[in-house]
Write an enzyme that holds these catalytic residues in place. Structure first.
Site, PDB file in Angstrom:
ATOM      1  N   GLU A   1      -7.600  10.605  -9.041  1.00 28.88           N
ATOM      2  CA  GLU A   1      -8.138  11.256  -7.838  1.00 28.88           C
ATOM      3  C   GLU A   1      -9.592  10.859  -7.531  1.00 28.88           C
ATOM      4  O   GLU A   1     -10.457  11.708  -7.396  1.00 28.88           O
ATOM      5  CB  GLU A   1      -8.022  12.780  -7.970  1.00 28.88           C
ATOM      6  CG  GLU A   1      -6.591  13.229  -8.156  1.00 28.88           C
ATOM      7  CD  GLU A   1      -6.445  14.730  -8.416  1.00 28.88           C
ATOM      8  OE1 GLU A   1      -7.449  15.453  -8.334  1.00 28.88           O
ATOM      9  OE2 GLU A   1      -5.317  15.160  -8.709  1.00 28.88           O
TER      10      GLU A   1
ATOM     11  N   ASN B   1      -4.038   6.998 -10.445  1.00 29.58           N
ATOM     12  CA  ASN B   1      -3.153   8.095 -10.047  1.00 29.58           C
ATOM     13  C   ASN B   1      -3.820   8.950  -8.972  1.00 29.58           C
ATOM     14  O   ASN B   1      -4.999   9.331  -9.110  1.00 29.58           O
ATOM     15  CB  ASN B   1      -2.882   8.950 -11.300  1.00 29.58           C
ATOM     16  CG  ASN B   1      -1.797   9.991 -11.115  1.00 29.58           C
ATOM     17  OD1 ASN B   1      -0.697   9.663 -10.659  1.00 29.58           O
ATOM     18  ND2 ASN B   1      -2.087  11.237 -11.464  1.00 29.58           N
TER      19      ASN B   1
ATOM     20  N   HIS C   1       2.710  15.619  -4.443  1.00 32.01           N
ATOM     21  CA  HIS C   1       2.711  17.080  -4.273  1.00 32.01           C
ATOM     22  C   HIS C   1       3.039  17.348  -2.805  1.00 32.01           C
ATOM     23  O   HIS C   1       2.151  17.381  -1.949  1.00 32.01           O
ATOM     24  CB  HIS C   1       1.339  17.666  -4.640  1.00 32.01           C
ATOM     25  CG  HIS C   1       1.024  17.541  -6.095  1.00 32.01           C
ATOM     26  ND1 HIS C   1       1.729  18.213  -7.068  1.00 32.01           N
ATOM     27  CD2 HIS C   1       0.087  16.817  -6.757  1.00 32.01           C
ATOM     28  CE1 HIS C   1       1.251  17.918  -8.263  1.00 32.01           C
ATOM     29  NE2 HIS C   1       0.255  17.059  -8.104  1.00 32.01           N
TER      30      HIS C   1
ATOM     31  N   GLU D   1       3.838  13.314 -10.225  1.00 35.65           N
ATOM     32  CA  GLU D   1       3.599  14.765 -10.273  1.00 35.65           C
ATOM     33  C   GLU D   1       4.422  15.478  -9.194  1.00 35.65           C
ATOM     34  O   GLU D   1       3.938  16.373  -8.501  1.00 35.65           O
ATOM     35  CB  GLU D   1       2.106  15.077 -10.083  1.00 35.65           C
ATOM     36  CG  GLU D   1       1.210  14.381 -11.089  1.00 35.65           C
ATOM     37  CD  GLU D   1      -0.252  14.799 -10.991  1.00 35.65           C
ATOM     38  OE1 GLU D   1      -0.559  15.821 -10.338  1.00 35.65           O
ATOM     39  OE2 GLU D   1      -1.101  14.091 -11.569  1.00 35.65           O
TER      40      GLU D   1
ATOM     41  N   ASP E   1       6.385  17.676  -6.798  1.00 35.31           N
ATOM     42  CA  ASP E   1       6.849  19.032  -6.476  1.00 35.31           C
ATOM     43  C   ASP E   1       6.872  19.166  -4.959  1.00 35.31           C
ATOM     44  O   ASP E   1       6.387  18.283  -4.238  1.00 35.31           O
ATOM     45  CB  ASP E   1       6.070  20.154  -7.183  1.00 35.31           C
ATOM     46  CG  ASP E   1       4.563  20.043  -7.066  1.00 35.31           C
ATOM     47  OD1 ASP E   1       4.080  19.466  -6.067  1.00 35.31           O
ATOM     48  OD2 ASP E   1       3.858  20.550  -7.962  1.00 35.31           O
TER      49      ASP E   1
HETATM   50  O1  G3I Z   1      -6.375  27.857 -20.491  1.00 34.47           O
HETATM   51  C1  G3I Z   1      -6.979  28.813 -19.608  1.00 34.47           C
HETATM   52  C2  G3I Z   1      -6.757  30.223 -20.116  1.00 34.47           C
HETATM   53  O2  G3I Z   1      -7.401  30.388 -21.355  1.00 34.47           O
HETATM   54  C3  G3I Z   1      -7.294  31.207 -19.076  1.00 34.47           C
HETATM   55  O3  G3I Z   1      -6.974  32.501 -19.496  1.00 34.47           O
HETATM   56  C4  G3I Z   1      -6.647  30.967 -17.732  1.00 34.47           C
HETATM   57  C5  G3I Z   1      -7.182  31.914 -16.667  1.00 34.47           C
HETATM   58  O4  G3I Z   1      -7.595  31.246 -15.522  1.00 34.47           O
HETATM   59  O5  G3I Z   1      -6.908  29.622 -17.345  1.00 34.47           O
HETATM   60  C6  G3I Z   1      -6.368  28.670 -18.232  1.00 34.47           C
HETATM   61  O6  G3I Z   1      -6.663  27.386 -17.774  1.00 34.47           O
HETATM   62  C7  G3I Z   1      -5.957  26.957 -16.648  1.00 34.47           C
HETATM   63  C8  G3I Z   1      -5.287  25.643 -16.985  1.00 34.47           C
HETATM   64  O7  G3I Z   1      -4.645  25.108 -15.851  1.00 34.47           O
HETATM   65  C9  G3I Z   1      -4.234  25.790 -18.091  1.00 34.47           C
HETATM   66  O8  G3I Z   1      -3.215  26.622 -17.664  1.00 34.47           O
HETATM   67  C10 G3I Z   1      -6.933  26.778 -15.503  1.00 34.47           C
HETATM   68  O9  G3I Z   1      -7.439  28.034 -15.089  1.00 34.47           O
HETATM   69  C11 G3I Z   1      -6.217  26.108 -14.332  1.00 34.47           C
HETATM   70  O10 G3I Z   1      -7.186  25.777 -13.331  1.00 34.47           O
HETATM   71  C12 G3I Z   1      -5.555  24.814 -14.788  1.00 34.47           C
HETATM   72  O11 G3I Z   1      -4.865  24.302 -13.698  1.00 34.47           O
HETATM   73  C13 G3I Z   1      -4.425  22.970 -13.855  1.00 34.47           C
HETATM   74  C14 G3I Z   1      -4.951  22.123 -12.697  1.00 34.47           C
HETATM   75  O12 G3I Z   1      -4.455  20.807 -12.856  1.00 34.47           O
HETATM   76  C15 G3I Z   1      -6.441  22.036 -12.613  1.00 34.47           C
HETATM   77  O13 G3I Z   1      -6.771  21.323 -11.472  1.00 34.47           O
HETATM   78  C16 G3I Z   1      -2.928  22.974 -13.843  1.00 34.47           C
HETATM   79  O14 G3I Z   1      -2.430  23.677 -14.979  1.00 34.47           O
HETATM   80  C17 G3I Z   1      -2.431  21.530 -13.861  1.00 34.47           C
HETATM   81  O15 G3I Z   1      -1.042  21.555 -13.678  1.00 34.47           O
HETATM   82  C18 G3I Z   1      -3.090  20.770 -12.729  1.00 34.47           C
HETATM   83  O16 G3I Z   1      -2.618  19.468 -12.743  1.00 34.47           O
HETATM   84  C19 G3I Z   1      -3.167  18.611 -11.741  1.00 34.47           C
HETATM   85  C20 G3I Z   1      -3.137  17.224 -12.310  1.00 34.47           C
HETATM   86  O17 G3I Z   1      -3.802  17.183 -13.538  1.00 34.47           O
HETATM   87  C21 G3I Z   1      -3.738  16.238 -11.333  1.00 34.47           C
HETATM   88  N1  G3I Z   1      -3.108  16.316 -10.055  1.00 34.47           N
HETATM   89  C22 G3I Z   1      -3.027  17.641  -9.479  1.00 34.47           C
HETATM   90  C23 G3I Z   1      -2.385  18.612 -10.440  1.00 34.47           C
HETATM   91  C24 G3I Z   1      -2.224  19.968  -9.823  1.00 34.47           C
HETATM   92  O18 G3I Z   1      -3.469  20.552  -9.593  1.00 34.47           O
END
Ligand code: G3I
Length: 484
Positions: A161, A202, A239, A267, A269
Site C-alpha cells: 500500500e 501488494n 477488497h 485479500e 472479500d
Molecule cells: O491485538 C489487539 C488487541 O490486543 C486489542 O484488544 C484489540 C482492540 O482494538 O486490537 C487488537 O489489534 C487489532 C488487530 O487487527 C488484531 O486483531 C487492531 O486493533 C486492528 O486495527 C487490526 O486490524 C487489522 C488491519 O489490517 C489493520 O489495518 C486487521 O486485523 C487485518 O485484517 C488488516 O489487514 C489489512 C492488510 O494487512 C492489508 N490490506 C488491508 C487489510 C484490511 O485492513
C-alpha cells in the site's frame, strides 16, 4: 413374424437402456471427479486457494476445520507485520507467525508472507529513528524477518500500500526519509535475503486498470522490470463492495502479467450492508464467481486468497460500520451462496449435469435419481475427529455413495458410543435423541452422484467426557455403510 418382432424388441429396448445408462455413468463419473473443496478445485488448474488466518484462532472450530479442509494456502493476517515481529529495535518476536507456519506446514499449505514494509501496523519506535538511518532500519528488518522464515515462504508482500488513490506516493516514514527509491531498495534487499521466495508488491484499488493508482503501480513495475529491480508479482488485494467487481479485472490482471510477473488475488472479500439481503448474497455469489473466472482466465494468476474465513474473523464489520458478510462463510461458519458459486467457478461443481442425447431425434428422458434403500456396501462413511480439547471436539464425516444410483436427499444415522453430544453442526441438519444421531442434507448438498463423495460434507463440534470413541456403524437412507 410377430414372434420375430417381439424377440427383436426384447433385445433392442434393453440395449437402448444399457447404452443410455452407460452414457449417464460417463456423465456421473465426470461429475464424481469434480472437486469437493476449494483447494481441490483450484489445484485442478494449478491455483492455490488461500485464506488469511489468525494464530489465536487456530484450534477454534469450525474455523480450523474449514481452513484445513477447504484451503491450501494461508496468509498470516497480522502476525508477520512489523509491529509484531520487531516491536522494539533489534528485538524480534516471531512466535505468533511461527505458529501459523508450523500449522501450514503440517497441513501441506503454502504460505504468503505479509508484510515487510508498510506504513500501518508499524512499530512505534520506527517513527523516532533519525531520517538518515531509516534505510538501514528497513533493510535490517527485511533481512532479519526473511532470514528467519527462509525457505518457508512462497510469496512475500515486500511492500504494501505505497500509493495514494491519485497515483502519487503515500507520505510515510519510508517515502519521506528515503525517497522514491525505497521500494526498489526493499525489493533488492528482499531478493538477497531469500533468493527462492517470490517477491510481490501488494495494494488495493488497483483492480481496475483505469484508476490512477493502478496505472501508477503498473508504471512502477514496468520500470522495475526494465531496470532489473527484482520483482516477481503484484498482489491485488481485492477488497470489493458487492456488485462492484470491476468489469475489467481479468484484463487488468492480464495487463500486469504481460510485464512478465505473476499476479495474485491476495485479500479477497466482498462487503455489503448488514443484515445481508438475499439479493446481495446472490450478487455476492456472482461476484465471487467472476473473480474466480478472472483469475482462471490469466495463466499467471496462481493464487486467490480470501481475507479471512467467515464473518466472525473478518476485518470488515470492525472497520466499516454496518457492513459485513464479505467472506464465503457466514456468522456461524456455514457456507454461503458465494461459497458454492466460487467452488463451481473454480471447476469444482457439485451439480450433476443433465445428460444430452448423443444422436438427434427425440429427447432423452432425464432419470430421477432414487435414494438407495438397502443392502450393505452401497455407502461408505469416514468419520474423523479433527480436533479435541478439554470437553469439546470437532469432527467431520465424509460420505461416499458406492452404489450405481445417484442419491438425491440423504439421511445418515449413527450412535455415539460414549454419550457425546453434537453442539453445532454445519453442512447438514441434526437431531439427536440420547446417543442416536440423525443428520440430513441441507438444500445445497442433497446430491451424491453414483460412485461420488458428498461435496460440502457435514462437520460438527461436540462435547465429550471420559472417552471419545468414534461411532462404529452408520446407515445412509436405511442402507448399512462400510466404515472407511
Ligand atoms: O491485538 C489487539 C488487541 O490486543 C486489542 O484488544 C484489540 C482492540 O482494538 O486490537 C487488537 O489489534 C487489532 C488487530 O487487527 C488484531 O486483531 C487492531 O486493533 C486492528 O486495527 C487490526 O486490524 C487489522 C488491519 O489490517 C489493520 O489495518 C486487521 O486485523 C487485518 O485484517 C488488516 O489487514 C489489512 C492488510 O494487512 C492489508 N490490506 C488491508 C487489510 C484490511 O485492513
Amino acid at each position: 413374424m410377430f414372434r420375430h418382432f417381439d424377440r427383436k424388441k426384447f433385445f433392442v429396448i434393453p440395449l437402448a437402456f444399457l447404452l443410455l445408462s452407460l452414457s449417464l455413468s460417463a456423465v456421473v463419473l465426470h461429475s464424481a471427479s469434480a472437486a469437493s473443496s476449494l483447494a481441490q478445485a483450484g489445484a485442478a488448474s494449478g491455483r492455490t486457494i488461500g485464506a488469511a488466518i489468525a494464530a489465536n484462532l487456530l484450534g477454534n472450530n469450525p474455523y480450523t476445520t474449514i481452513v484445513q479442509t477447504q484451503f491450501d494456502g494461508v496468509t498470516p493476517g497480522n502476525e508477520m507485520k512489523w509491529q509484531t515481529t520487531e516491536p522494539s529495535q533489534g528485538s524480534f518476536n516471531f512466535g505468533p507467525a511461527d505458529q501459523i507456519v508450523s500449522f501450514a506446514q503440517s497441513h501441506n499449505m503454502k504460505i504468503r508472507g505479509h508484510t515487510l514494509v508498510w506504513y500501518n501496523q508499524l512499530a512505534g519506535w520506527v517513527n523516532n529513528v533519525p531520517a538518515s538511518q531509516i534505510l538501514s532500519v528497513m533493510n535490517n528488518h527485511i533481512t532479519a524477518e526473511m532470514t528467519h522464515f527462509k525457505g518457508n515462504i512462497w510469496y512475500w508482500d515486500v511492500v504494501n500500500e505505497a500509493f495514494n488513490e491519485d497515483g502519487t506516493r503515500r507520505s510515510d516514514i519510508f517515502q519521506n526519509d528515503i525517497g522514491n527509491a525505497y521500494i526498489a531498495d526493499a525489493f533488492t534487499t528482499a531478493r538477497a535475503a531469500d533468493p527462492n521466495a517470490k517477491l510481490c508488491y501488494n495494494d488495493y484499488n488497483i483492480e481496475d486498470m483505469n484508476s490512477a493508482k493502478s496505472q501508477a503501480v503498473y508504471s512502477m513495475v514496468q520500470s522495475f522490470k526494465a531496470s532489473g529491480v527484482p520483482i516477481d508479482c503484484v498482489g491485488f488485494q481485492s477488497h470489493f463492495i458487492v456488485g462492484q467487481v470491476p468489469a475489467d479485472f481479468q484484463a487488468t490482471l492480464q495487463k500486469f502479467a504481460n510485464l512478465g510477473i505473476d499476479v495474485q488475488i491476495t485479500e479477497l472479500d466482498d462487503r455489503m450492508p448488514t443484515p445481508a439481503s438475499s439479493a446481495n448474497l446472490n450478487q455476492q455469489a456472482t461476484d465471487y464467481a467472476n473473480v474466480a473466472k478472472a483469475c482462471l482466465g490469466v495463466s499467471r494468476c496462481n493464487d486467490i486468497t480470501t481475507w479471512g474465513v467467515g464473518e466472525p474473523d473478518s476485518w470488515v464489520p470492525g472497520t466499516f460500520s454496518g457492513q459485513g458478510q464479505a467472506l464465503l462463510y457466514d456468522s456461524n461458519y456455514q457456507p454461503k451462496p458465494a461459497y458454492t458459486s466460487f467452488l463451481n467457478a473454480l471447476g469444482g461443481s457439485a451439480v450433476i449435469p443433465t445428460p444430452t442425447p448423443t444422436t438427434g431425434g427425440g429427447s432423452t428422458p432425464t432419470p430421477t435419481p432414487t435414494p438407495i434403500t438397502g443392502g450393505s456396501g452401497s455407502c461408505s462413511v469416514h468419520y474423523v475427529v479433527s480436533n479435541q480439547w478439554n470437553s469439546g471436539f470437532g469432527a467431520s464425516i465424509s460420505i461416499t455413495n458406492t452404489s450405481s444410483t445417484a442419491i438425491n436427499g440423504w439421511s445418515l444415522k449413527f450412535n455415539f458410543p460414549n454419550g457425546q453430544t453434537i453442539t453445532q453442526l454445519w453442512n447438514g441438519t441434526v437431531t439427536q435423541s440420547g446417543s442416536s444421531v440423525t443428520i440430513t442434507n441441507t438444500s445445497y448438498n442433497g446430491s451424491i452422484p453414483a460412485g461420488g463423495t458428498l461435496n460440502s460434507s457435514p462437520g460438527f463440534n461436540g462435547s465429550w467426557s471420559g472417552t471419545n470413541s468414534s461411532p462404529t456403524a452408520f446407515t445412509l437412507n436405511g442402507a448399512t455403510c462400510t466404515v472407511a
